[in-house]
Scaffold this motif. Structure first.
Motif, PDB file in Angstrom:
ATOM      1  N   LEU A 118       0.825  -1.203   0.000  1.00 53.02           N
ATOM      2  CA  LEU A 118       0.000   0.000   0.000  1.00 53.02           C
ATOM      3  C   LEU A 118       0.865   1.261   0.000  1.00 53.02           C
ATOM      4  O   LEU A 118       0.510   2.265  -0.631  1.00 53.02           O
ATOM      5  CB  LEU A 118      -0.935  -0.021   1.206  1.00 53.02           C
ATOM      6  N   LEU A 119       1.999   1.225   0.703  1.00 49.08           N
ATOM      7  CA  LEU A 119       2.936   2.348   0.656  1.00 49.08           C
ATOM      8  C   LEU A 119       3.394   2.580  -0.774  1.00 49.08           C
ATOM      9  O   LEU A 119       3.458   3.726  -1.250  1.00 49.08           O
ATOM     10  CB  LEU A 119       4.136   2.050   1.560  1.00 49.08           C
ATOM     11  N   ASN A 120       3.707   1.506  -1.496  1.00 49.19           N
ATOM     12  CA  ASN A 120       4.124   1.631  -2.889  1.00 49.19           C
ATOM     13  C   ASN A 120       3.011   2.212  -3.752  1.00 49.19           C
ATOM     14  O   ASN A 120       3.243   3.109  -4.571  1.00 49.19           O
ATOM     15  CB  ASN A 120       4.545   0.262  -3.422  1.00 49.19           C
ATOM     16  N   VAL A 121       1.782   1.732  -3.551  1.00 49.96           N
ATOM     17  CA  VAL A 121       0.642   2.233  -4.322  1.00 49.96           C
ATOM     18  C   VAL A 121       0.370   3.696  -3.988  1.00 49.96           C
ATOM     19  O   VAL A 121       0.071   4.506  -4.877  1.00 49.96           O
ATOM     20  CB  VAL A 121      -0.599   1.355  -4.054  1.00 49.96           C
ATOM     21  N   ALA A 122       0.487   4.067  -2.713  1.00 47.17           N
ATOM     22  CA  ALA A 122       0.248   5.453  -2.301  1.00 47.17           C
ATOM     23  C   ALA A 122       1.173   6.423  -3.026  1.00 47.17           C
ATOM     24  O   ALA A 122       0.801   7.570  -3.279  1.00 47.17           O
ATOM     25  CB  ALA A 122       0.424   5.588  -0.791  1.00 47.17           C
ATOM     26  N   LEU A 123       2.363   5.945  -3.376  1.00 48.24           N
ATOM     27  CA  LEU A 123       3.344   6.796  -4.041  1.00 48.24           C
ATOM     28  C   LEU A 123       3.371   6.588  -5.556  1.00 48.24           C
ATOM     29  O   LEU A 123       4.314   7.002  -6.241  1.00 48.24           O
ATOM     30  CB  LEU A 123       4.722   6.556  -3.437  1.00 48.24           C
ATOM     31  N   GLY A 124       2.325   5.927  -6.075  1.00 51.15           N
ATOM     32  CA  GLY A 124       2.175   5.813  -7.524  1.00 51.15           C
ATOM     33  C   GLY A 124       2.708   4.543  -8.138  1.00 51.15           C
ATOM     34  O   GLY A 124       2.747   4.427  -9.370  1.00 51.15           O
ATOM     35  N   GLY A 125       3.107   3.562  -7.310  1.00 50.53           N
ATOM     36  CA  GLY A 125       3.634   2.308  -7.827  1.00 50.53           C
ATOM     37  C   GLY A 125       2.554   1.292  -8.145  1.00 50.53           C
ATOM     38  O   GLY A 125       1.363   1.522  -7.926  1.00 50.53           O
ATOM     39  N   THR A 126       2.975   0.151  -8.673  1.00 48.05           N
ATOM     40  CA  THR A 126       2.050  -0.917  -9.048  1.00 48.05           C
ATOM     41  C   THR A 126       2.472  -2.224  -8.386  1.00 48.05           C
ATOM     42  O   THR A 126       3.568  -2.329  -7.820  1.00 48.05           O
ATOM     43  CB  THR A 126       2.012  -1.113 -10.576  1.00 48.05           C
ATOM     44  N   LEU A 127       1.589  -3.223  -8.476  1.00 46.86           N
ATOM     45  CA  LEU A 127       1.833  -4.511  -7.845  1.00 46.86           C
ATOM     46  C   LEU A 127       1.716  -5.654  -8.838  1.00 46.86           C
ATOM     47  O   LEU A 127       0.940  -5.585  -9.802  1.00 46.86           O
ATOM     48  CB  LEU A 127       0.818  -4.758  -6.714  1.00 46.86           C
ATOM     49  N   LEU A 128       2.501  -6.711  -8.596  1.00 47.91           N
ATOM     50  CA  LEU A 128       2.285  -8.000  -9.241  1.00 47.91           C
ATOM     51  C   LEU A 128       1.142  -8.677  -8.501  1.00 47.91           C
ATOM     52  O   LEU A 128       1.191  -8.831  -7.283  1.00 47.91           O
ATOM     53  CB  LEU A 128       3.541  -8.865  -9.141  1.00 47.91           C
ATOM     54  N   GLN A 129       0.125  -9.098  -9.232  1.00 46.61           N
ATOM     55  CA  GLN A 129      -1.065  -9.617  -8.560  1.00 46.61           C
ATOM     56  C   GLN A 129      -0.969 -11.079  -8.154  1.00 46.61           C
ATOM     57  O   GLN A 129      -1.805 -11.555  -7.383  1.00 46.61           O
ATOM     58  CB  GLN A 129      -2.305  -9.383  -9.417  1.00 46.61           C
ATOM     59  N   HIS A 130       0.028 -11.793  -8.648  1.00 48.97           N
ATOM     60  CA  HIS A 130       0.201 -13.158  -8.164  1.00 48.97           C
ATOM     61  C   HIS A 130       1.654 -13.576  -8.283  1.00 48.97           C
ATOM     62  O   HIS A 130       2.328 -13.282  -9.272  1.00 48.97           O
ATOM     63  CB  HIS A 130      -0.669 -14.157  -8.922  1.00 48.97           C
ATOM     64  N   LEU A 131       2.105 -14.275  -7.251  1.00 56.81           N
ATOM     65  CA  LEU A 131       3.490 -14.733  -7.150  1.00 56.81           C
ATOM     66  C   LEU A 131       3.472 -16.067  -6.426  1.00 56.81           C
ATOM     67  O   LEU A 131       2.820 -16.206  -5.391  1.00 56.81           O
ATOM     68  CB  LEU A 131       4.287 -13.703  -6.347  1.00 56.81           C
ATOM     69  N   ASP A 132       4.150 -17.055  -6.966  1.00 55.86           N
ATOM     70  CA  ASP A 132       4.217 -18.365  -6.318  1.00 55.86           C
ATOM     71  C   ASP A 132       5.423 -18.457  -5.392  1.00 55.86           C
ATOM     72  O   ASP A 132       6.419 -17.749  -5.565  1.00 55.86           O
ATOM     73  CB  ASP A 132       4.315 -19.476  -7.373  1.00 55.86           C
ATOM     74  N   GLY A 133       5.336 -19.334  -4.400  1.00 54.24           N
ATOM     75  CA  GLY A 133       6.489 -19.698  -3.598  1.00 54.24           C
ATOM     76  C   GLY A 133       6.746 -18.866  -2.366  1.00 54.24           C
ATOM     77  O   GLY A 133       7.761 -19.061  -1.698  1.00 54.24           O
ATOM     78  N   HIS A 134       5.840 -17.932  -2.036  1.00 51.86           N
ATOM     79  CA  HIS A 134       6.078 -17.085  -0.872  1.00 51.86           C
ATOM     80  C   HIS A 134       5.060 -17.336   0.247  1.00 51.86           C
ATOM     81  O   HIS A 134       4.931 -16.525   1.163  1.00 51.86           O
ATOM     82  CB  HIS A 134       6.100 -15.619  -1.273  1.00 51.86           C
ATOM     83  N   THR A 135       4.342 -18.437   0.157  1.00 55.25           N
ATOM     84  CA  THR A 135       3.532 -18.924   1.274  1.00 55.25           C
ATOM     85  C   THR A 135       3.771 -20.425   1.391  1.00 55.25           C
ATOM     86  O   THR A 135       4.234 -21.077   0.438  1.00 55.25           O
ATOM     87  CB  THR A 135       2.019 -18.687   1.076  1.00 55.25           C
ATOM     88  N   GLY A 136       3.412 -20.975   2.555  1.00 57.28           N
ATOM     89  CA  GLY A 136       3.505 -22.414   2.750  1.00 57.28           C
ATOM     90  C   GLY A 136       2.157 -23.091   2.640  1.00 57.28           C
ATOM     91  O   GLY A 136       1.975 -24.185   3.150  1.00 57.28           O
ATOM     92  N   GLY A 137       1.203 -22.422   1.989  1.00 52.65           N
ATOM     93  CA  GLY A 137      -0.170 -22.918   1.927  1.00 52.65           C
ATOM     94  C   GLY A 137      -1.054 -22.048   2.807  1.00 52.65           C
ATOM     95  O   GLY A 137      -0.567 -21.186   3.547  1.00 52.65           O
ATOM     96  N   PRO A 138      -2.375 -22.230   2.738  1.00 52.79           N
ATOM     97  CA  PRO A 138      -3.289 -21.383   3.505  1.00 52.79           C
ATOM     98  C   PRO A 138      -2.942 -21.350   5.000  1.00 52.79           C
ATOM     99  O   PRO A 138      -2.888 -22.381   5.659  1.00 52.79           O
ATOM    100  CB  PRO A 138      -4.662 -22.037   3.274  1.00 52.79           C
ATOM    101  N   GLY A 139      -2.673 -20.157   5.493  1.00 54.32           N
ATOM    102  CA  GLY A 139      -2.392 -19.984   6.909  1.00 54.32           C
ATOM    103  C   GLY A 139      -1.021 -20.451   7.369  1.00 54.32           C
ATOM    104  O   GLY A 139      -0.756 -20.495   8.568  1.00 54.32           O
ATOM    105  N   VAL A 140      -0.124 -20.764   6.426  1.00 45.86           N
ATOM    106  CA  VAL A 140       1.201 -21.279   6.792  1.00 45.86           C
ATOM    107  C   VAL A 140       2.274 -20.340   6.249  1.00 45.86           C
ATOM    108  O   VAL A 140       2.386 -20.140   5.036  1.00 45.86           O
ATOM    109  CB  VAL A 140       1.427 -22.703   6.239  1.00 45.86           C
ATOM    110  N   LEU A 141       3.071 -19.768   7.141  1.00 43.73           N
ATOM    111  CA  LEU A 141       4.176 -18.924   6.717  1.00 43.73           C
ATOM    112  C   LEU A 141       5.350 -19.788   6.275  1.00 43.73           C
ATOM    113  O   LEU A 141       5.549 -20.885   6.792  1.00 43.73           O
ATOM    114  CB  LEU A 141       4.631 -17.998   7.847  1.00 43.73           C
ATOM    115  N   VAL A 142       6.116 -19.281   5.294  1.00 44.18           N
ATOM    116  CA  VAL A 142       7.286 -20.004   4.810  1.00 44.18           C
ATOM    117  C   VAL A 142       8.520 -19.125   5.014  1.00 44.18           C
ATOM    118  O   VAL A 142       8.485 -17.924   4.717  1.00 44.18           O
ATOM    119  CB  VAL A 142       7.120 -20.392   3.326  1.00 44.18           C
ATOM    120  N   PRO A 143       9.616 -19.672   5.547  1.00 41.15           N
ATOM    121  CA  PRO A 143      10.826 -18.862   5.697  1.00 41.15           C
ATOM    122  C   PRO A 143      11.624 -18.812   4.403  1.00 41.15           C
ATOM    123  O   PRO A 143      11.692 -19.794   3.668  1.00 41.15           O
ATOM    124  CB  PRO A 143      11.599 -19.598   6.800  1.00 41.15           C
TER     125      PRO A 143
END
Length: 229
Positions: A118-143
Motif C-alpha cells: 500500500l505504501l508503494n501504491v500510495a506513491l504511484g507504484g504498481t503490484l504484481l497480482q500473483h506470485l508463487d512460492g512465498h507462502t507455505g499454503g493457507p495460513g502457513v508462513l514459509v521462511p
C-alpha cells in the motif's frame, strides 16, 4: 523519556467471542507485542473516514500499516487478476489517507506485507497480482532469505542476509515515486522498499511479517525514528 505512541492499523471483519458474533476491528496480538518489545506504546487504528487521517496522525509518533487483504487493483490502475483475493475497501481508503498524512507530517511509517504494498501504491507504484512460492499454503508462513541493499536504511538496521517469515502472493512491481528497493529475495522479489535518507521522511516497507518472527530490528528502527521526532 516518554515512550513514542505507535498507531497500528487493523482488520475490519466478523468475529466471534463469548455469545457474540459481530463486525470487529481485529489485529493479531503479535503486532502490539512487537511494538511494546521495541519500546513503543501501541494504539489500534480501526478504519475511519479518510478526512480524519490527518487529525489521527497528528497524535501519533509513528505509524504501522499492518498486513491483510489484497489491495484493490483499481487503486493502481490495473485490471483484476482472477487470482487476486477479496479486497478490503474500507482499509484501502483509510490506510492510504493515513500514509499520505504521515508522509506529509514527517511521521515515520512502517508498512508490513500489505502495508508495504500500500505504501508503494500510495506513491504511484504498481503490484504484481500473483506470485508463487512465498507462502507455505493457507495460513502457513514459509521462511526464505532476504538480502539487504548496502547503503539503505534497511541495511543499517539489518546488515546481513536473514531468513524471514513470509506469507504473501502479491509483490511490488513498479516502484512508486522516490521509493527505492532495499532488500530482495533470492528469486529477485522486492522484499523491502524505503524513501531515501535524503528524502526527509522515514518510511520503510517490508514484505514479510516481522511480528511473526524473533527479529525485532525493523520495528526497533521505527520506534527509534519515532522517538527522535
Amino acid at each position: 523519556m516518554s515512550k513514542p505512541l505507535i498507531g497500528v492499523t487493523t482488520y475490519l471483519d466478523a468475529a466471534r467471542w463469548g455469545v457474540w458474533e459481530l463486525p470487529a476491528a481485529l489485529l493479531p496480538a503479535a503486532y502490539p507485542r512487537l511494538v511494546r518489545s521495541a519500546g513503543g506504546l501501541a494504539a489500534l487504528l480501526p478504519p475511519d473516514e479518510p478526512g480524519a487521517a490527518a487529525t489521527m496522525v497528528a497524535r501519533l509518533d509513528g505509524l504501522v500499516v499492518a498486513g491483510g487483504a489484497d489491495v484493490d487493483p483499481g487503486r493502481y490502475g490495473a485490471e483484476r487478476d482472477p487470482r487476486t483475493g477479496p479486497v478490503a475497501a474500507e482499509r484501502d481508503v483509510w490506510e492510504l489517507a493515513l500514509i499520505d498524512a504521515a508522509l506529509a507530517a514527517g511521521v515515520p511509517v512502517l508498512g508490513i506485507c500489505r502495508g508495504m504494498q500500500l505504501l508503494n501504491v500510495a506513491l504511484g507504484g504498481t503490484l504484481l497480482q500473483h506470485l508463487d512460492g512465498h507462502t507455505g499454503g493457507p495460513g502457513v508462513l514459509v521462511p526464505h532469505e532476504v538480502k539487504p541493499v548496502p547503503g539503505t536504511r534497511y541495511a543499517e538496521l539489518v546488515p546481513e542476509s536473514v531468513p524471514v517469515p513470509s506469507y504473501h502472493h502479491q509483490a511490488v512491481d513498479a516502484l512508486g515515486g522516490e521509493l527505492v528497493a532495499s532488500a530482495y529475495a533470492e528469486d529477485g522479489t522486492v522484499e523491502a522498499v524505503e524513501l531515501p535518507r535524503d528524502g526527509g521522511a522515514w518510511a520503510l516497507g517490508v514484505q514479510w511479517h516481522p511480528e511473526m518472527g524473533e527479529d525485532g530490528r525493523v520495528m526497533a528502527g521505527l520506534v527509534a525514528a519515532a522517538s527522535g521526532r
